[in-house]
Design a protein around this motif. Structure first.
Motif, PDB file in Angstrom:
ATOM      1  N   GLU A   1       0.828  -1.210   0.000  1.00  0.00           N
ATOM      2  CA  GLU A   1       0.000   0.000   0.000  1.00  0.00           C
ATOM      3  C   GLU A   1       0.862   1.261   0.000  1.00  0.00           C
ATOM      4  O   GLU A   1       0.401   2.329  -0.344  1.00  0.00           O
ATOM      5  CB  GLU A   1      -1.001   0.007   1.156  1.00  0.00           C
ATOM      6  CG  GLU A   1      -0.414  -0.055   2.527  1.00  0.00           C
ATOM      7  CD  GLU A   1      -0.231  -1.469   3.059  1.00  0.00           C
ATOM      8  OE1 GLU A   1       0.101  -1.587   4.244  1.00  0.00           O
ATOM      9  OE2 GLU A   1      -0.408  -2.435   2.314  1.00  0.00           O
ATOM     10  N   HIS A   2       2.142   1.138   0.379  1.00  0.00           N
ATOM     11  CA  HIS A   2       3.030   2.296   0.375  1.00  0.00           C
ATOM     12  C   HIS A   2       3.603   2.581  -1.013  1.00  0.00           C
ATOM     13  O   HIS A   2       4.485   3.400  -1.172  1.00  0.00           O
ATOM     14  CB  HIS A   2       4.138   2.131   1.411  1.00  0.00           C
ATOM     15  CG  HIS A   2       3.653   2.375   2.804  1.00  0.00           C
ATOM     16  ND1 HIS A   2       4.482   2.595   3.849  1.00  0.00           N
ATOM     17  CD2 HIS A   2       2.404   2.457   3.323  1.00  0.00           C
ATOM     18  CE1 HIS A   2       3.775   2.787   4.958  1.00  0.00           C
ATOM     19  NE2 HIS A   2       2.509   2.690   4.643  1.00  0.00           N
ATOM     20  N   GLU A   3       3.056   1.907  -2.038  1.00  0.00           N
ATOM     21  CA  GLU A   3       3.358   2.286  -3.414  1.00  0.00           C
ATOM     22  C   GLU A   3       2.623   3.576  -3.743  1.00  0.00           C
ATOM     23  O   GLU A   3       2.978   4.269  -4.682  1.00  0.00           O
ATOM     24  CB  GLU A   3       2.948   1.169  -4.376  1.00  0.00           C
ATOM     25  CG  GLU A   3       3.816  -0.062  -4.271  1.00  0.00           C
ATOM     26  CD  GLU A   3       3.351  -1.193  -5.172  1.00  0.00           C
ATOM     27  OE1 GLU A   3       2.454  -0.977  -6.016  1.00  0.00           O
ATOM     28  OE2 GLU A   3       3.879  -2.300  -5.040  1.00  0.00           O
ATOM     29  N   ASP A   4       1.594   3.879  -2.966  1.00  0.00           N
ATOM     30  CA  ASP A   4       0.836   5.124  -3.110  1.00  0.00           C
ATOM     31  C   ASP A   4       1.370   6.117  -2.072  1.00  0.00           C
ATOM     32  O   ASP A   4       1.307   5.856  -0.867  1.00  0.00           O
ATOM     33  CB  ASP A   4      -0.649   4.856  -2.871  1.00  0.00           C
ATOM     34  CG  ASP A   4      -1.533   6.071  -3.075  1.00  0.00           C
ATOM     35  OD1 ASP A   4      -1.005   7.215  -3.107  1.00  0.00           O
ATOM     36  OD2 ASP A   4      -2.748   5.885  -3.188  1.00  0.00           O
ATOM     37  N   ILE A   5       1.881   7.234  -2.535  1.00  0.00           N
ATOM     38  CA  ILE A   5       2.492   8.217  -1.632  1.00  0.00           C
ATOM     39  C   ILE A   5       1.480   8.781  -0.644  1.00  0.00           C
ATOM     40  O   ILE A   5       1.822   9.070   0.504  1.00  0.00           O
ATOM     41  CB  ILE A   5       3.196   9.331  -2.426  1.00  0.00           C
ATOM     42  CG1 ILE A   5       4.062  10.149  -1.478  1.00  0.00           C
ATOM     43  CG2 ILE A   5       2.204  10.178  -3.189  1.00  0.00           C
ATOM     44  CD1 ILE A   5       5.037  11.061  -2.161  1.00  0.00           C
ATOM     45  N   HIS A   6       0.221   8.906  -1.056  1.00  0.00           N
ATOM     46  CA  HIS A   6      -0.814   9.412  -0.138  1.00  0.00           C
ATOM     47  C   HIS A   6      -0.982   8.483   1.054  1.00  0.00           C
ATOM     48  O   HIS A   6      -1.110   8.938   2.187  1.00  0.00           O
ATOM     49  CB  HIS A   6      -2.161   9.570  -0.857  1.00  0.00           C
ATOM     50  CG  HIS A   6      -2.181  10.652  -1.877  1.00  0.00           C
ATOM     51  ND1 HIS A   6      -2.094  11.975  -1.551  1.00  0.00           N
ATOM     52  CD2 HIS A   6      -2.271  10.593  -3.220  1.00  0.00           C
ATOM     53  CE1 HIS A   6      -2.132  12.699  -2.653  1.00  0.00           C
ATOM     54  NE2 HIS A   6      -2.236  11.889  -3.685  1.00  0.00           N
ATOM     55  N   VAL A   7      -0.997   7.187   0.801  1.00  0.00           N
ATOM     56  CA  VAL A   7      -1.167   6.207   1.873  1.00  0.00           C
ATOM     57  C   VAL A   7       0.043   6.242   2.808  1.00  0.00           C
ATOM     58  O   VAL A   7      -0.107   6.201   4.032  1.00  0.00           O
ATOM     59  CB  VAL A   7      -1.377   4.795   1.294  1.00  0.00           C
ATOM     60  CG1 VAL A   7      -1.394   3.743   2.396  1.00  0.00           C
ATOM     61  CG2 VAL A   7      -2.673   4.741   0.501  1.00  0.00           C
ATOM     62  N   ALA A   8       1.230   6.334   2.240  1.00  0.00           N
ATOM     63  CA  ALA A   8       2.444   6.369   3.067  1.00  0.00           C
ATOM     64  C   ALA A   8       2.454   7.594   3.979  1.00  0.00           C
ATOM     65  O   ALA A   8       2.773   7.492   5.170  1.00  0.00           O
ATOM     66  CB  ALA A   8       3.680   6.363   2.173  1.00  0.00           C
ATOM     67  N   ILE A   9       2.089   8.743   3.440  1.00  0.00           N
ATOM     68  CA  ILE A   9       2.046   9.978   4.237  1.00  0.00           C
ATOM     69  C   ILE A   9       0.957   9.881   5.303  1.00  0.00           C
ATOM     70  O   ILE A   9       1.174  10.217   6.471  1.00  0.00           O
ATOM     71  CB  ILE A   9       1.846  11.208   3.331  1.00  0.00           C
ATOM     72  CG1 ILE A   9       3.103  11.440   2.485  1.00  0.00           C
ATOM     73  CG2 ILE A   9       1.494  12.445   4.146  1.00  0.00           C
ATOM     74  CD1 ILE A   9       2.926  12.468   1.396  1.00  0.00           C
ATOM     75  N   HIS A  10      -0.203   9.390   4.909  1.00  0.00           N
ATOM     76  CA  HIS A  10      -1.326   9.254   5.848  1.00  0.00           C
ATOM     77  C   HIS A  10      -0.959   8.320   7.007  1.00  0.00           C
ATOM     78  O   HIS A  10      -1.225   8.638   8.176  1.00  0.00           O
ATOM     79  CB  HIS A  10      -2.560   8.742   5.099  1.00  0.00           C
ATOM     80  CG  HIS A  10      -3.777   8.631   5.942  1.00  0.00           C
ATOM     81  ND1 HIS A  10      -4.498   9.728   6.356  1.00  0.00           N
ATOM     82  CD2 HIS A  10      -4.400   7.546   6.463  1.00  0.00           C
ATOM     83  CE1 HIS A  10      -5.516   9.327   7.097  1.00  0.00           C
ATOM     84  NE2 HIS A  10      -5.476   8.009   7.175  1.00  0.00           N
ATOM     85  N   ASP A  11      -0.353   7.172   6.698  1.00  0.00           N
ATOM     86  CA  ASP A  11       0.058   6.228   7.751  1.00  0.00           C
ATOM     87  C   ASP A  11       1.060   6.864   8.711  1.00  0.00           C
ATOM     88  O   ASP A  11       0.983   6.678   9.928  1.00  0.00           O
ATOM     89  CB  ASP A  11       0.670   4.968   7.140  1.00  0.00           C
ATOM     90  CG  ASP A  11      -0.363   4.044   6.530  1.00  0.00           C
ATOM     91  OD1 ASP A  11      -1.572   4.312   6.676  1.00  0.00           O
ATOM     92  OD2 ASP A  11       0.048   3.049   5.881  1.00  0.00           O
ATOM     93  N   ALA A  12       2.020   7.589   8.170  1.00  0.00           N
ATOM     94  CA  ALA A  12       3.037   8.229   9.015  1.00  0.00           C
ATOM     95  C   ALA A  12       2.401   9.268   9.932  1.00  0.00           C
ATOM     96  O   ALA A  12       2.726   9.341  11.122  1.00  0.00           O
ATOM     97  CB  ALA A  12       4.118   8.865   8.150  1.00  0.00           C
ATOM     98  N   PHE A  13       1.497  10.081   9.413  1.00  0.00           N
ATOM     99  CA  PHE A  13       0.865  11.102  10.250  1.00  0.00           C
ATOM    100  C   PHE A  13      -0.085  10.487  11.274  1.00  0.00           C
ATOM    101  O   PHE A  13      -0.220  11.007  12.382  1.00  0.00           O
ATOM    102  CB  PHE A  13       0.166  12.168   9.399  1.00  0.00           C
ATOM    103  CG  PHE A  13       1.082  13.277   9.006  1.00  0.00           C
ATOM    104  CD1 PHE A  13       1.351  14.325   9.873  1.00  0.00           C
ATOM    105  CD2 PHE A  13       1.715  13.268   7.778  1.00  0.00           C
ATOM    106  CE1 PHE A  13       2.218  15.337   9.528  1.00  0.00           C
ATOM    107  CE2 PHE A  13       2.588  14.286   7.413  1.00  0.00           C
ATOM    108  CZ  PHE A  13       2.842  15.319   8.295  1.00  0.00           C
ATOM    109  N   ASN A  14      -0.729   9.370  10.932  1.00  0.00           N
ATOM    110  CA  ASN A  14      -1.550   8.674  11.939  1.00  0.00           C
ATOM    111  C   ASN A  14      -0.680   8.180  13.092  1.00  0.00           C
ATOM    112  O   ASN A  14      -1.052   8.295  14.257  1.00  0.00           O
ATOM    113  CB  ASN A  14      -2.297   7.499  11.322  1.00  0.00           C
ATOM    114  CG  ASN A  14      -3.556   7.925  10.605  1.00  0.00           C
ATOM    115  OD1 ASN A  14      -4.025   9.045  10.753  1.00  0.00           O
ATOM    116  ND2 ASN A  14      -4.100   7.029   9.806  1.00  0.00           N
TER     117      ASN A  14
END
Length: 183
Positions: free
Chosen positions: A80-93
């Motif tokens: 799922e971290h192939e999508d930059i939005h998901v990676a950023i969202h996970d990190a901020f969560n």
């Protein structure tokens, strides 16, 4: 934000929409906790993968009074971290959860586990369903059959050791034991 925000991109260009997304996440954190003094964010595209898409690595370093919160979201095998939005969202969560823990600690809201009280049964009336137990301090607490866990009141005998929670009770009956567990 009270201090500076530093956003760094590695292995990729600096798209404006990603930086806007990051700043939007930061505004959400500021609403939750407005004393963030500095923030460093690094977004990196991992280009070592040959068979699948590139994974994004996001690192956030949040500086708050007396503490530094660091979240390092490694892509590992998380497709799922192939999508930059998901990676950023996970990190901020993840950083928000750690910030919430920090705020609870600052406010003294961290749950402390009390050691259980242990007492001894000194009087019992099985027919009427009540008795008394003596605390380690020597006080006597009223004990009702319904306060004994799992209906184990019939197992109790004078001299039995029990674990209990002391309750102040009302003015009429005084202190009593609740959540009583025979040992």
């Amino acid at each position: 934000m009270q201090g500076q925000v530093q956003v760094t991109f590695r292995g990729m260009s600096k798209p404006m929409w990603i930086e806007e997304s990051i700043r939007s996440h930061l505004k959400h954190l500021e609403i939750f906790f407005n004393r963030i003094t500095a923030c460093q964010i690094m977004v990196e595209r991992n280009q070592k993968r040959h068979r699948q898409g590139n994974l994004y690595h996001v690192r956030i370093k949040l500086i708050v009074p007396g503490h530094t919160i660091v979240v390092n979201r490694e892509p590992a095998a998380q497709h799922e971290h192939e999508d930059i939005h998901v990676a950023i969202h996970d990190a901020f969560n993840a950083v928000q959860r750690r910030l919430q823990d920090y705020v609870r600690e600052m406010q003294g809201d961290i749950k402390t586990h009390m050691t259980p009280n242990v007492g001894e049964i000194v009087k019992l009336d099985h027919d009427k369903g009540f008795g008394f137990l003596r605390t380690s301090e020597g006080a006597e607490l009223y004990l009702h059959r319904n306060a004994v866990i799992d209906g184990r009141f019939s197992e109790l005998r004078v001299g039995s050791k029990v674990r209990y929670v002391a309750d102040a009770g009302d003015d009429e009956k005084g202190p009593h034991a609740s959540t009583v567990v025979p040992l």
